[in-house]
Motif scaffolding. Structure first.
Motif, PDB file in Angstrom:
ATOM      1  N   THR A   4     -30.250 -29.566  -3.937  1.00 23.91           N
ATOM      2  CA  THR A   4     -31.009 -30.433  -3.033  1.00 23.91           C
ATOM      3  C   THR A   4     -30.191 -30.905  -1.834  1.00 23.91           C
ATOM      4  O   THR A   4     -30.758 -31.366  -0.842  1.00 23.91           O
ATOM      5  CB  THR A   4     -31.541 -31.662  -3.778  1.00 23.91           C
ATOM      6  OG1 THR A   4     -30.470 -32.277  -4.495  1.00 23.91           O
ATOM      7  CG2 THR A   4     -32.639 -31.269  -4.749  1.00 23.91           C
ATOM      8  N   ARG A   5     -28.861 -30.784  -1.919  1.00 15.70           N
ATOM      9  CA  ARG A   5     -28.020 -31.251  -0.810  1.00 15.70           C
ATOM     10  C   ARG A   5     -27.441 -30.100   0.006  1.00 15.70           C
ATOM     11  O   ARG A   5     -26.545 -30.316   0.844  1.00 15.70           O
ATOM     12  CB  ARG A   5     -26.885 -32.133  -1.339  1.00 15.70           C
ATOM     13  CG  ARG A   5     -27.312 -33.306  -2.192  1.00 15.70           C
ATOM     14  CD  ARG A   5     -28.457 -34.138  -1.594  1.00 15.70           C
ATOM     15  NE  ARG A   5     -28.215 -34.672  -0.265  1.00 15.70           N
ATOM     16  CZ  ARG A   5     -27.617 -35.849  -0.017  1.00 15.70           C
ATOM     17  NH1 ARG A   5     -27.222 -36.602  -1.048  1.00 15.70           N
ATOM     18  NH2 ARG A   5     -27.441 -36.270   1.195  1.00 15.70           N
ATOM     19  N   TYR A  43     -35.981 -23.521   3.838  1.00 15.05           N
ATOM     20  CA  TYR A  43     -37.215 -22.867   4.283  1.00 15.05           C
ATOM     21  C   TYR A  43     -38.204 -23.911   4.827  1.00 15.05           C
ATOM     22  O   TYR A  43     -38.770 -23.748   5.911  1.00 15.05           O
ATOM     23  CB  TYR A  43     -37.839 -22.101   3.120  1.00 15.05           C
ATOM     24  CG  TYR A  43     -39.011 -21.212   3.491  1.00 15.05           C
ATOM     25  CD1 TYR A  43     -38.820 -19.871   3.787  1.00 15.05           C
ATOM     26  CD2 TYR A  43     -40.304 -21.716   3.549  1.00 15.05           C
ATOM     27  CE1 TYR A  43     -39.883 -19.037   4.126  1.00 15.05           C
ATOM     28  CE2 TYR A  43     -41.377 -20.912   3.890  1.00 15.05           C
ATOM     29  CZ  TYR A  43     -41.159 -19.568   4.171  1.00 15.05           C
ATOM     30  OH  TYR A  43     -42.232 -18.757   4.511  1.00 15.05           O
ATOM     31  N   LEU A  44     -38.419 -24.983   4.056  1.00 11.98           N
ATOM     32  CA  LEU A  44     -39.355 -26.000   4.517  1.00 11.98           C
ATOM     33  C   LEU A  44     -38.836 -26.746   5.738  1.00 11.98           C
ATOM     34  O   LEU A  44     -39.606 -27.052   6.657  1.00 11.98           O
ATOM     35  CB  LEU A  44     -39.670 -26.988   3.381  1.00 11.98           C
ATOM     36  CG  LEU A  44     -41.001 -26.691   2.664  1.00 11.98           C
ATOM     37  CD1 LEU A  44     -40.880 -25.472   1.772  1.00 11.98           C
ATOM     38  CD2 LEU A  44     -41.489 -27.893   1.902  1.00 11.98           C
ATOM     39  N   GLY A 104     -31.117 -35.994  -6.297  1.00  8.10           N
ATOM     40  CA  GLY A 104     -30.731 -35.479  -4.989  1.00  8.10           C
ATOM     41  C   GLY A 104     -31.798 -35.716  -3.935  1.00  8.10           C
ATOM     42  O   GLY A 104     -31.499 -36.000  -2.771  1.00  8.10           O
ATOM     43  N   THR A 105     -33.068 -35.593  -4.346  1.00 11.17           N
ATOM     44  CA  THR A 105     -34.171 -35.869  -3.425  1.00 11.17           C
ATOM     45  C   THR A 105     -34.132 -37.319  -2.959  1.00 11.17           C
ATOM     46  O   THR A 105     -34.306 -37.617  -1.767  1.00 11.17           O
ATOM     47  CB  THR A 105     -35.518 -35.562  -4.102  1.00 11.17           C
ATOM     48  OG1 THR A 105     -35.570 -34.178  -4.443  1.00 11.17           O
ATOM     49  CG2 THR A 105     -36.686 -35.909  -3.191  1.00 11.17           C
ATOM     50  N   LEU A 106     -33.905 -38.228  -3.912  1.00 12.68           N
ATOM     51  CA  LEU A 106     -33.815 -39.648  -3.559  1.00 12.68           C
ATOM     52  C   LEU A 106     -32.632 -39.892  -2.624  1.00 12.68           C
ATOM     53  O   LEU A 106     -32.755 -40.617  -1.626  1.00 12.68           O
ATOM     54  CB  LEU A 106     -33.672 -40.484  -4.832  1.00 12.68           C
ATOM     55  CG  LEU A 106     -33.480 -41.997  -4.628  1.00 12.68           C
ATOM     56  CD1 LEU A 106     -34.685 -42.591  -3.896  1.00 12.68           C
ATOM     57  CD2 LEU A 106     -33.274 -42.687  -5.983  1.00 12.68           C
ATOM     58  N   ALA A 151     -36.275 -31.394   0.209  1.00 12.30           N
ATOM     59  CA  ALA A 151     -35.601 -31.518  -1.081  1.00 12.30           C
ATOM     60  C   ALA A 151     -36.611 -31.593  -2.218  1.00 12.30           C
ATOM     61  O   ALA A 151     -36.388 -31.077  -3.310  1.00 12.30           O
ATOM     62  CB  ALA A 151     -34.702 -32.748  -1.089  1.00 12.30           C
ATOM     63  N   ALA A 152     -37.760 -32.233  -1.962  1.00 13.43           N
ATOM     64  CA  ALA A 152     -38.796 -32.339  -2.987  1.00 13.43           C
ATOM     65  C   ALA A 152     -39.351 -30.972  -3.368  1.00 13.43           C
ATOM     66  O   ALA A 152     -39.802 -30.768  -4.500  1.00 13.43           O
ATOM     67  CB  ALA A 152     -39.926 -33.238  -2.494  1.00 13.43           C
TER      68      ALA A 152
END
Length: 400
Positions: free
Chosen positions: A34-35, A234-235, A156-158, A247-248
């Protein structure tokens, strides 16, 4: 190794302990994945350079995996796993502190080497527990890996959402996961080599029985590695989303993998071949959604379906390898080598193809490879369980 007779209670306890180890291992990967955009920006590397750097974890794993057998033979299964897992959790800190391309590659090499050695050790113990219980558990164990990846990626998203420095985030995660890993390893089977058992060879070619099984694992791991390492990028780059939403997407991918992998009953009911064939079709649909996505929600749904489709392939490849040929352990090592080779190729291939064309074209390649999952599913017939009697299986506890 492993001729000791254990009670049913000891083996059941070891099953839960190995499951916890799998979860810790997955949490490290989720925390890192996520990072990746933050690490890319911190190191100042392009998409092509990032793709090259992301090949180094699999390179390190492929070179270091043959050492795991010797370490286990020398120190015993429990001590070897405890040490190797601790090295892996602590290695999480390294990529986020790398300031440039060279140090990032070196950090990712060490990160991958420790990942590979601990992966071999925990899978070997997982197969041993499965054999002693005489029922399918490998898919569930890999499901726990995905559960850990979900927890790690959620954290990681948070952290990404609040703009936390990845160096601090990974330092805290490494400390927590190292303690958790030590605690879990206390209850795994403490297998020791017998007096007449020779040390395993440092390197051996995969047996023929592992090649076709490894081929289907290659397709699945390529899709998994591409999605895990590149979904957030990608997003962010292709669909211009925020860092938190990007990350989500990785979290959603790992979540569907976790749900699908806790599917030992499905495998027992329908068999490895039909389960994987259906998964290949689902992954193909997910790939098409990713490629043709015009909205972030569509791409996120595609990555979720990709995770759902490929989830059970690798654990069923290990199960099939363990029941093929005259040397199951060598077959498992061979399949692991092939799948890690896929992990070596996937990140760099995606990055370099994206540099030359676009990330959309890169995921067209991923989508094509998912066709191989359905097409090669028949080679996993060895993964359909046949009840056997093992002299070292767990014995029931005496009734009082």
């Amino acid at each position: 190794m492993g001729a000791v007779i254990h009670t049913r209670h000891e083996v059941r306890r070891a099953r839960y302990a190995v499951a916890a180890v799998f979860a810790v291992h997955g949490a490290v990967t989720g925390s890192f994945a996520t990072r990746v955009p933050w690490i890319q920006d911190h190191a100042g590397v392009s998409a092509g350079q990032l793709g090259l750097a992301l090949a180094f974890p699999a390179l390190g794993a492929s070179l270091a995996m043959p050492l795991a057998g010797g370490i286990t033979h020398r120190f015993g299964a429990r001590n070897a796993l405890r040490g190797l897992l601790a090295l892996w959790t602590l290695a999480l800190v390294l990529p986020s502190v790398a300031p440039n391309m060279l140090t990032l590659c070196l950090a990712l090499f060490v990160y991958g080497a420790t990942a590979g050695m601990s992966d071999v050790a925990m899978n070997a113990l997982g197969v041993e527990v499965e054999n002693r219980l005489d029922k399918s558990i490998m898919s569930g164990l890999h499901g726990m890996w995905s559960v850990g990846a979900v927890v790690g990626s959620a954290a990681g998203t948070l952290a990404a959402h609040i703009g936390a420095d990845a160096r601090l985030h990974h330092a805290l995660a490494a400390a927590v996961l190292t303690v958790a890993g030590f605690a879990a390893c206390a209850w795994v089977l403490d297998l020791q080599p017998t007096e007449d058992e020779d040390p395993p060879p440092r390197f051996a070619l995969p047996p023929r029985s592992a090649l076709l099984i490894g081929a289907i694992g290659f397709c699945a791991v390529f899709a998994e590695g591409a999605s895990l390492d590149w979904s957030a990028v990608y997003l962010r780059d292709q669909l211009e989303t925020s860092a938190g939403l990007a990350a989500a997407c990785t979290t959603g991918f790992t979540l569907t993998m976790a749900v699908a992998r806790i599917a030992d009953r499905v495998v027992d009911r329908y068999g490895a071949v039909r389960t994987v064939r259906a998964g290949g079709v689902v992954a193909l649909l997910g790939g098409l959604l990713i490629v043709f996505a015009g909205h972030p929600a569509v791409a996120m749904g595609g990555f979720a379906l990709m995770g759902l489709g490929i989830a059970v392939v690798v654990p069923l490849c290990f199960a099939a390898a363990g029941r093929s040929g005259s040397n199951p352990s060598l077959a498992i090592a061979g399949v692991a080598t092939i799948t890690y080779t896929s992990g070596l190729i996937a990140p760099s291939a995606i990055g370099m193809l994206a540099q030359a064309t676009s990330l959309v074209v890169s995921f067209i390649l991923v989508t094509v490879l998912t066709c191989g999952i359905a097409g090669l599913a028949g080679v996993l017939r060895a993964g359909d369980r046949v009840k056997v009697t093992r002299p070292d299986a767990a014995v029931p506890e005496p009734r009082s």
